[in-house]
Motif scaffolding. Structure first.
Motif, short mmCIF file in Angstrom:
data_model
loop_
_atom_site.label_atom_id
_atom_site.label_comp_id
_atom_site.label_asym_id
_atom_site.label_seq_id
_atom_site.Cartn_x
_atom_site.Cartn_y
_atom_site.Cartn_z
N ASN A 1 0.85 -1.18 0.00
CA ASN A 1 0.00 0.00 0.00
C ASN A 1 0.89 1.23 0.00
O ASN A 1 1.77 1.38 0.85
N THR A 2 0.71 2.12 -0.97
CA THR A 2 1.55 3.32 -1.08
C THR A 2 0.67 4.56 -1.01
O THR A 2 -0.57 4.48 -1.05
N LEU A 3 1.30 5.70 -0.92
CA LEU A 3 0.59 6.98 -0.80
C LEU A 3 0.64 7.75 -2.12
O LEU A 3 1.61 7.62 -2.88
N PRO A 4 -0.39 8.56 -2.41
CA PRO A 4 -0.33 9.42 -3.60
C PRO A 4 0.93 10.28 -3.56
O PRO A 4 1.20 10.96 -2.56
N THR A 5 1.72 10.23 -4.61
CA THR A 5 3.02 10.90 -4.63
C THR A 5 3.26 11.51 -6.01
O THR A 5 3.09 10.83 -7.02
N GLU A 6 3.64 12.80 -6.05
CA GLU A 6 3.94 13.46 -7.32
C GLU A 6 5.17 14.34 -7.17
O GLU A 6 5.44 14.86 -6.08
N LEU A 7 5.88 14.53 -8.28
CA LEU A 7 7.08 15.36 -8.30
C LEU A 7 6.72 16.78 -8.73
O LEU A 7 5.99 16.97 -9.72
N SER A 8 7.25 17.75 -7.99
CA SER A 8 7.07 19.16 -8.36
C SER A 8 8.45 19.79 -8.54
O SER A 8 9.38 19.51 -7.77
N THR A 9 8.55 20.69 -9.53
CA THR A 9 9.85 21.31 -9.81
C THR A 9 9.88 22.79 -9.43
O THR A 9 10.94 23.42 -9.48
N THR A 10 8.71 23.37 -9.10
CA THR A 10 8.67 24.77 -8.64
C THR A 10 7.83 24.85 -7.39
O THR A 10 7.03 23.96 -7.09
N ARG A 11 7.98 25.97 -6.66
CA ARG A 11 7.24 26.15 -5.41
C ARG A 11 5.73 26.24 -5.66
O ARG A 11 4.92 25.70 -4.89
N ASP A 12 5.32 26.90 -6.77
CA ASP A 12 3.89 27.03 -7.06
C ASP A 12 3.30 25.69 -7.51
O ASP A 12 2.17 25.34 -7.14
N GLU A 13 4.07 24.96 -8.30
CA GLU A 13 3.61 23.62 -8.71
C GLU A 13 3.44 22.73 -7.49
O GLU A 13 2.49 21.95 -7.39
N ALA A 14 4.34 22.87 -6.52
CA ALA A 14 4.26 22.07 -5.30
C ALA A 14 2.98 22.41 -4.54
O ALA A 14 2.29 21.52 -4.01
N ALA A 15 2.64 23.69 -4.45
CA ALA A 15 1.43 24.10 -3.74
C ALA A 15 0.18 23.56 -4.42
O ALA A 15 -0.76 23.07 -3.75
N GLU A 16 0.14 23.62 -5.77
CA GLU A 16 -1.02 23.10 -6.50
C GLU A 16 -1.13 21.59 -6.34
O GLU A 16 -2.24 21.05 -6.17
#
Length: 716
Positions: free
Chosen positions: A514-529
């Motif tokens: 069982n894993t957690l939803p995980t995504e890569l962000s390359t900017t601070r705003d992308e991370a917030a979204e």
């Protein structure tokens, strides 16, 4: 007929390289066979001598007119090769190459050794050595000392295997001092053909062998060794195997990027092999003999049958005539994994009726220094009948009124009436010698010191646990092997050999994690979204091939509750990573849904040449580095091995219910460890792997893989 019979019980022996010069190996081996009163026919082979020790010599092995079962080769490599060609042509059934100068000295020696083994395997001839002490069978029907040790041991029911020839001579001297006997005794040297597993199979079938002891430097077989030896130690006729392994402290952990790699030194591999195969590892030659003696004894029952007695549990009763040794035995009993038995009321009443008022009626029972043999007999009879007692230790110190022989006779009489093991400690040498001899002759283990007896009893209990271990129904899993294989192939194709959560978690999903939803962000705003999409709270982690241990670089933030926190966290993580490693390639920051609370454990794997993947389990997070409370097993492992592996760590009790905290989902951990084993077996490209932490939730609620890292390596 087993092919090794020609080596251990030959009807005829040729010593090729027999010398007329005392002090030379070829002379001394031939002399030892003669002095040992070998029951077969002996032929010296020496082209430059008419006789060796008054026995007619032959120019070559081909000149011997009669069949030869065993050839002992004491020649340099090139001459040995030619002689073995002749021996094979003659139909020799077994060969022992004592001489050195083969693979251990370099390429040329290795090539000659390989040629010899290829030739012998094609002819069905088994080979011991090269570079070995030789072989000894002291049993009356054979009486063979084909070695350069001038000491023939007394016959016994213990077989000894050693890689070291030099150690063998010391062991034989030690055994003589302790009046210790052997069934078979062999040094295997380079083990170019016959190795430990071949000998274990042979000794297991040997009716003259009750216990096998091994001095080991290294193994060349892994999973196959475990599978076969497990049957030897726990099959229809279980044979105890004791091993002393060199290098316990000198071998450090391998240099590795993962926690598993850094904790899994080569000794962890050997400990795992021994535990999985049911082999008992000992720390000293002295313990090796003590424990072997314990396992070798077979007590005679009232029906006249002999059987090895093992305790059903770890509750021990101690009967002594001196307080000090009783206290020592009590301390060693506890440290050996045993407990002092608590006597039932009727047992205490029985003791009170036979012992003087000054005696101690509770465990350890002190029968007082003036105890006669009948006082010992009555006390031992009372405690051994107690249902809460699994075995007894009798301690005797020689005092003016002590009857050591009478006490020994009483012990033997009671031992024949019970299925429970009884061990003795008769302290001293001269004054107790008659009693010690009577105990030994009647199969009762006896020691000079109480701590030795307690350790031996603890080892016997450990063996009992192995024999009586539980067997659970195996798990049945259906993994998405093809998808995992494709992910791994793509990573290797792209040159990604050190992979983190994004690819790693997808591989884990294929194996039921069982894993957690995980995504890569390359900017601070992308991370917030991304965080808003995933849902708060979130965890943020640096992604950089050069930063494997993220916490060290300040590359982890947890529990972020809103977009502003995420933006600030992004900046902090990136800045910290640059300060930690100016050359680090920062690929971005992972945004991951924060997992529900759980106890942190670590699952891991590290792949070893020959042995394959080693699985690790322990308490995770930062605790794996602080406490190093981990255990290991070689894959493949199933449910039963996993449960024993988990119970081995000191922190296992923390997974159970305690102080108002509910029990963790232990069964899910068991399943995931089996899944991990399947994964590293199915995908040999996984060189190292950590799942740290695996968050284990309350019972029935599963577990979540919060972080993982893998190191891949292309496999040809």
């Amino acid at each position: 007929m087993d092919k090794l019979d020609a080596i251990f019980s030959p009807k005829s022996v040729a010593v090729v390289g027999a010398s007329t010069t005392p002090g030379k190996v070829g002379h001394d081996i031939f002399a030892n066979i003669l002095k040992g009163n070998f029951k077969g026919i002996l032929y010296p082979v020496n082209p430059g001598a008419k006789s060796v020790l008054s026995v007619r010599a032959y120019e070559t092995i081909k000149h011997i007119p009669d069949p030869v079962d065993l050839a002992i080769i004491i020649l340099p490599p090139k001459l040995a090769l030619k002689t073995i060609e002749e021996a094979v042509e003659k139909g020799v059934k077994g060969i022992v190459i004592v001489s050195a100068g083969f693979r251990e000295v370099g390429k040329e020696g290795r090539e000659i050794e390989d040629k010899i083994i290829d030739m012998c395997r094609e002819a069905g001839v088994r080979v011991i050595g090269p570079n070995c002490l030789g072989v000894i069978n002291p049993l009356a029907g054979v009486s063979l000392n084909a070695s350069f040790s001038n000491r023939m041991p007394k016959p016994g029911n213990i077989s000894f295997i050693s890689q070291s020839g030099a150690l063998c001579t010391a062991v034989l001297d030690f055994a003589a001092d302790r009046d210790f006997g052997f069934s078979k005794f062999i040094s295997i040297g380079n083990k170019a053909d016959v190795d430990e597993l071949d000998l274990l199979r042979y000794f297991h079938q040997d009716t003259d062998t009750e216990v096998i002891i091994i001095y080991l430097e290294e193994l060349r077989r892994g999973p196959e060794f475990i599978k076969e030896v497990k049957q030897i130690t726990s099959g229809d006729r279980p044979t105890p195997i004791l091993v002393i392994k060199s290098g316990r402290t000198s071998a450090g952990a391998m240099a590795a990027a993962s926690h598993t790699g850094s904790l899994a030194g080569s000794e962890a591999v050997y400990d795992s092999i021994f535990e999985q195969a049911g082999i008992i590892r000992v720390d000293s030659i002295n313990d090796l003999f003590d424990f072997a003696s314990t396992f070798a004894y077979k007590n005679e029952s009232m029906l006249g049958k002999f059987r090895r007695k093992v305790p059903d549990g770890n509750r021990v009763a101690i009967v002594t005539n001196a307080g000090g040794p009783g206290i020592v035995a009590t301390d060693m009993t506890i440290s050996s994994g045993l407990t002092l038995a608590e006597f039932k009321e009727e047992t205490i009443e029985a003791l009170a009726s036979h012992l003087p008022a000054a005696a101690n009626l509770h465990n350890p029972v002190d029968v007082i220094g003036d105890a006669s043999h009948d006082r010992y007999e009555n006390a031992l009879a009372a405690v051994i009948r107690d249902e809460g007692v699994d075995g007894a230790l009798v301690i005797l110190t020689p005092q003016s009124m002590t009857n050591a022989l009478g006490t020994a006779e009483a012990v033997v009489k009671i031992a024949r009436r019970t299925h429970k093991p009884i061990m003795c400690c008769f302290m001293g040498i001269i004054d107790v010698s008659a009693g010690v001899k009577h105990l030994q002759e009647n199969g009762i283990p006896v020691f000079r010191f109480p701590e030795n007896a307690a350790r031996a009893f603890g080892t016997l209990y450990k063996y009992s646990q192995w024999l009586n271990r539980q067997f659970l129904a195996p798990f049945d899993f259906h993994h998405d092997v093809d998808t995992a294989k494709q992910i791994i192939a793509d990573c290797i194709k792209q040159g990604k050999t050190q992979i983190g959560e994004l690819d790693g978690l997808n591989i884990l999903k294929c194996y039921g994690f069982n894993t957690l939803p995980t995504e890569l962000s390359t900017t601070r705003d992308e991370a917030a979204e991304t965080a808003k999409k995933i849902g708060f709270p979130v965890v943020m982690k640096i992604v950089s091939p050069q930063i494997l241990h993220k916490s060290d670089a300040g590359g982890v933030k947890i529990g972020l509750q809103n977009p502003d926190d995420v933006r600030t966290g992004f900046d902090s993580i990136v800045q910290g990573a640059k300060q930690y490693s100016a050359d680090a390639e920062i690929q971005g920051v992972l945004i991951q849904k924060m997992a529900s609370p759980g106890r942190e454990v670590i699952l891991g794997s590290n792949r070893y040449p020959i042995f394959g993947p080693l699985i690790m389990f322990g308490f995770g997070g930062i605790f794996v580095e602080v406490f190093k409370d981990v255990s290991f097993r070689l894959a493949p492992i199933g449910r039963n091995e996993v449960r024993r592996m988990m119970k081995k760590i000191k922190g296992y009790k923390l997974l159970k219910a305690f102080r108002g905290k509910p029990e963790s989902d232990i069964e899910t951990i068991e399943k995931l460890l089996v899944c991990l084993s399947d994964m590293v077996i199915n995908h040999p490209e996984i060189k190292e792997l950590d799942i740290n932490p695996l968050l284990v939730h309350d019972k029935g609620r599963g577990a979540t893989a919060a972080d993982c890292r893998m190191i891949l390596e292309a496999v040809e």
